[in-house]
Design an enzyme around this catalytic site. Structure first.
Site, PDB file in Angstrom:
ATOM      1  CG  ASP A  74      -2.184   0.720   1.087  1.00 14.61           C
ATOM      2  OD1 ASP A  74      -2.227   1.640   0.260  1.00 14.61           O
ATOM      3  OD2 ASP A  74      -3.152   0.385   1.785  1.00 14.61           O
ATOM      4  CG  ASP A  75      -0.395   4.799   0.045  1.00 16.45           C
ATOM      5  OD1 ASP A  75      -1.169   4.351  -0.811  1.00 16.45           O
ATOM      6  OD2 ASP A  75      -0.727   5.651   0.880  1.00 16.45           O
ATOM      7  CB  CYS A 129      -6.309   2.753  -1.566  1.00 16.22           C
ATOM      8  SG  CYS A 129      -4.900   3.603  -0.830  1.00 16.22           S
ATOM      9  NE  ARG A 135      -6.738  -2.591  -1.070  1.00 14.15           N
ATOM     10  CZ  ARG A 135      -5.584  -1.951  -1.206  1.00 14.15           C
ATOM     11  NH1 ARG A 135      -5.464  -0.992  -2.109  1.00 14.15           N
ATOM     12  NH2 ARG A 135      -4.552  -2.261  -0.456  1.00 14.15           N
ATOM     13  CE  LYS A 181      -6.558   0.186   1.852  1.00 12.98           C
ATOM     14  NZ  LYS A 181      -5.589   1.293   1.737  1.00 12.98           N
ATOM     15  CG  HIS A 228     -10.218   0.972   0.790  1.00 13.57           C
ATOM     16  ND1 HIS A 228      -9.178   1.745   0.340  1.00 13.57           N
ATOM     17  CD2 HIS A 228     -11.148   1.846   1.259  1.00 13.57           C
ATOM     18  CE1 HIS A 228      -9.446   3.025   0.511  1.00 13.57           C
ATOM     19  NE2 HIS A 228     -10.644   3.120   1.070  1.00 13.57           N
ATOM     20  CG  HIS A 273      -1.987   3.658   3.673  1.00  8.25           C
ATOM     21  ND1 HIS A 273      -2.473   4.489   4.664  1.00  8.25           N
ATOM     22  CD2 HIS A 273      -2.732   3.922   2.568  1.00  8.25           C
ATOM     23  CE1 HIS A 273      -3.465   5.222   4.181  1.00  8.25           C
ATOM     24  NE2 HIS A 273      -3.640   4.900   2.904  1.00  8.25           N
ATOM     25  CG  ASP A 331      -2.442   0.649  -2.965  1.00 12.50           C
ATOM     26  OD1 ASP A 331      -1.309   1.158  -2.925  1.00 12.50           O
ATOM     27  OD2 ASP A 331      -3.309   0.846  -2.079  1.00 12.50           O
ATOM     28  CG  ASN A 332      -1.697   4.225  -4.267  1.00 14.05           C
ATOM     29  OD1 ASN A 332      -2.780   3.842  -3.821  1.00 14.05           O
ATOM     30  ND2 ASN A 332      -0.704   4.644  -3.486  1.00 14.05           N
ATOM     31  CE  LYS A 354      -3.416   7.125  -1.775  1.00 17.70           C
ATOM     32  NZ  LYS A 354      -3.374   6.747  -0.346  1.00 17.70           N
TER      33      LYS A 354
END
Length: 610
Positions: A112-113, A150, A154, A193, A195, A291, A397-398, A438
């Site tokens: 994540d991130d 994010c 997904r 996660k 989301h 993240h 994810d980004n 992001k």
């Protein structure tokens, strides 16, 4: 030849019925022959009723060589009864271990991130030996893209659609990876996660552990926005204990789910009898690291103390050099200018440097702990002899996150009582050599490291592929390797077709330079289209920019004035796509408020005056 298929929870069988022939579909000699068809007019009904027939039963993996696989049928007009009989025979003859399906297990790991250059195997100083080992024995992608955000990432990962088409799974007309693979006989497991709308058990997962929202306190599991406990074990609320740290816990449960699945499959517990658990697994491991908030274990933070004293400028240069040494980039990947909003490290005061430096130390510690936990998962797969036939995909994810989150002034980052994110200063370094972050449709928002590891299939260990690919390609890829069927409808509702392409040829080592269809992005008015080497991209409220990625992978030379016709052509294609999927048009993007997504701490306000 007439083919029928039988699908059960655990296996898929195909039955070939052929007039006067023994059907071996994997035989080159058979493929080269012209085989008679039931529909050929030369075969009369009388001949169909009197001539002998032979039936050969095959599974997805190998043909069944038992003598009973061949049956002569005097009355082929009873073809459906025959199919049921042969299906029953297949179920009986495939109770031995050699008939167990050899379709691969599938593990999709999403972090994540994380920035483009935050892994050792992608040029970083952060130590990631376990992920690096996956890369050394697998395949690294240098042109794989997410949706720059994010939940949007997904949505596309789960559905194989552009994220607008499902609106975070709120809209009808979609199926998830778990639902598709479940119907193909896979055990579906998730940890981490979510989301998205609904919950994982409601969307096809047999087991679930994790949190339903976008971010949590790594030590308490409490949601970052609502202060609620959105942690779940299957459908029940989960209460973290005093030793909870989310990166460890997600891996603990992922391994526990796999242990339960493996024990149910083992000969010691099942003998040779078939079982509902006698199936490959799909594990979706969605880590929230790295993240925000910046939370890490003390021993991991200590490991990175002092490593960032040189500041972002020198480390950007070093990462850029290392990326070239690794062969991931070449001279077309120019080191982009430091974000104009970001100061040179040398211009900061000692107090300012001392305020910012610990943020990167904690961030690096989070990535390091993520790697250690991926190592634990790899060790489990190795100890159970599953690693060779398990496809592992790893990506972010980004891009790196530029938020200037500081809700606990005066508290050092790292502990459970802190609520801090590093800002665009360090994010710019983590995305070396790219521009922006992001949420943007530029490379810094969408381009992610992607590693595929599957020893049984990927033979070119340590290789790189520059094939342009996107999240929407994962659904068709996994559908193909799982020998699954993507549905046209579900519960009477039409399902939108997959938007991507299968990457199986790339995993096999085939050299494919370009894709036939464009790639698109749009989030909050930031939008782009990539067609071949050309990319047309715009920030919200700003005009188009055009880049020739064959010569400028870092998007440093805007060519809109040089190629106005190409701009117009790409814009038409983008607008047609936006209208089809419900994305914002370029005009809507221009009417959006200017972006505030490149954010910096106001150091003069935060820090006391000397």
């Amino acid at each position: 030849m007439q083919r029928f298929s039988l699908a059960t929870r655990n296996r898929h069988f195909s039955v070939d019925i052929q007039l006067g022939y023994s059907v071996r579909n994997n035989s080159a000699a058979y493929r080269d022959q012209k085989q008679p068809s039931l529909s050929e007019s030369a075969v009369t009904r009388r001949q169909l009723e009197t001539r002998p027939w032979q039936v050969f039963v095959s599974t997805n993996e190998n043909t069944v060589e038992s003598p009973t696989s061949f049956i002569k049928v005097p009355h082929p007009s009873l073809i459906m009864r025959l199919f049921l009989a042969v299906a029953s025979l297949a179920l009986l003859t495939c109770t031995t271990s050699r008939c167990i399906a050899s379709r691969p297990n599938i593990v999709v790991i999403v972090c994540d991130d994380m920035g483009f250059s935050d892994l050792g195997c992608y040029g970083s100083e952060i130590e990631t030996p376990n992920i690096d080992r996956l890369a050394a024995n697998g395949l690294r992608f240098t042109d794989f893209h997410n949706n720059s955000k994010c939940s949007e990432t997904r949505a596309s990962l789960m559905t194989g659609l552009w994220h607008h088409q499902s609106n975070h799974l709120r809209l009808p007309g979609n199926v998830t990876l778990a639902e598709v693979l479940h119907t193909a006989g896979y055990r579906t497991l998730m940890s981490g996660k979510w989301h998205l709308q609904s919950t994982p058990p409601q969307r096809g997962f047999d087991r679930y552990f994790g949190f339903l929202s976008g971010a949590i306190n790594f030590f308490t599991g409490i949601d970052w926005q609502t202060n609620e406990n959105l942690m779940r074990l299957d459908n029940e609320v989960y209460e973290p204990d005093a030793d909870f740290y989310s990166t460890n816990a997600f891996t603990d449960y992922a391994i526990e789910f796999l242990k339960s699945n493996h024990q149910a499959r083992s000969p010691e517990t099942q003998g040779n009898s078939p079982s509902a658990e006698d199936q490959p697994f799909f594990l979706y491991l969605a880590h929230n690291a790295p993240h925000f908030p910046l939370h890490a274990l003390p021993e991991d933070i200590e490991k990175y103390r002092g490593r960032y004293q040189q500041g972002w400028d020198k480390i950007r240069q070093r990462r850029h050099t290392r990326l070239k040494e690794l062969g991931i980039i070449d001279d077309t990947w120019r080191l982009s200018q430091r974000d104009p909003k970001v100061e040179a490290w040398s211009e900061l005061s000692d107090a300012e440097q001392q305020f910012l430096e610990p943020m990167m130390e904690v961030y690096a510690a989070m990535v390091h702990r993520l790697d250690q936990n991926i190592g634990r998962l790899i060790q489990h797969l190795e100890s159970t002899n599953q690693i060779d036939n398990t496809l592992i995909l790893f990506f972010s994810d980004n891009g790196a996150c530029p938020y200037n989150r500081l809700n606990t002034t005066g508290v050092a980052p790292g502990g459970a009582d802190s609520d801090i994110a590093y800002d665009a200063r360090w994010a710019n370094m983590c995305n070396t050599p790219l521009r922006l972050y992001k949420q943007y449709a530029h490379q810094g928002g969408t381009l992610t490291p992607m590693i595929a590891h599957w020893p049984k299939m990927i033979q070119q260990n340590g290789a790189l592929t520059s094939f342009p690919s996107h999240l929407v390609d994962i659904m068709p890829t996994l559908v193909e390797i799982a020998e699954a069927s993507y549905p046209k409808e579900k519960n009477g509702v039409a399902i939108l077709p997959m938007e991507g392409i299968s990457l199986v040829p790339i995993l096999k080592g085939e050299q494919i330079e370009q894709r036939d269809e464009p790639i698109f992005w749009e989030f909050w008015g930031n939008h782009a289209i990539r067609d071949g080497d050309w990319k047309l991209v715009a920030e919200r409220s700003k005009p188009w920019e055009l880049y020739n990625l064959a010569e400028d992978r870092s998007e440093t030379q805007n060519l809109t004035e040089t190629y106005p016709d190409r701009v117009a052509e790409l814009e038409r294609t983008y607008e047609n796509w936006a209208k089809r999927v419900g994305a914002k048009s370029h005009k809507q993007g221009l009417r959006s408020n200017p972006s505030k997504q490149s954010q910096l701490f106001d150091l003069k306000t935060i820090l006391p005056k000397p």
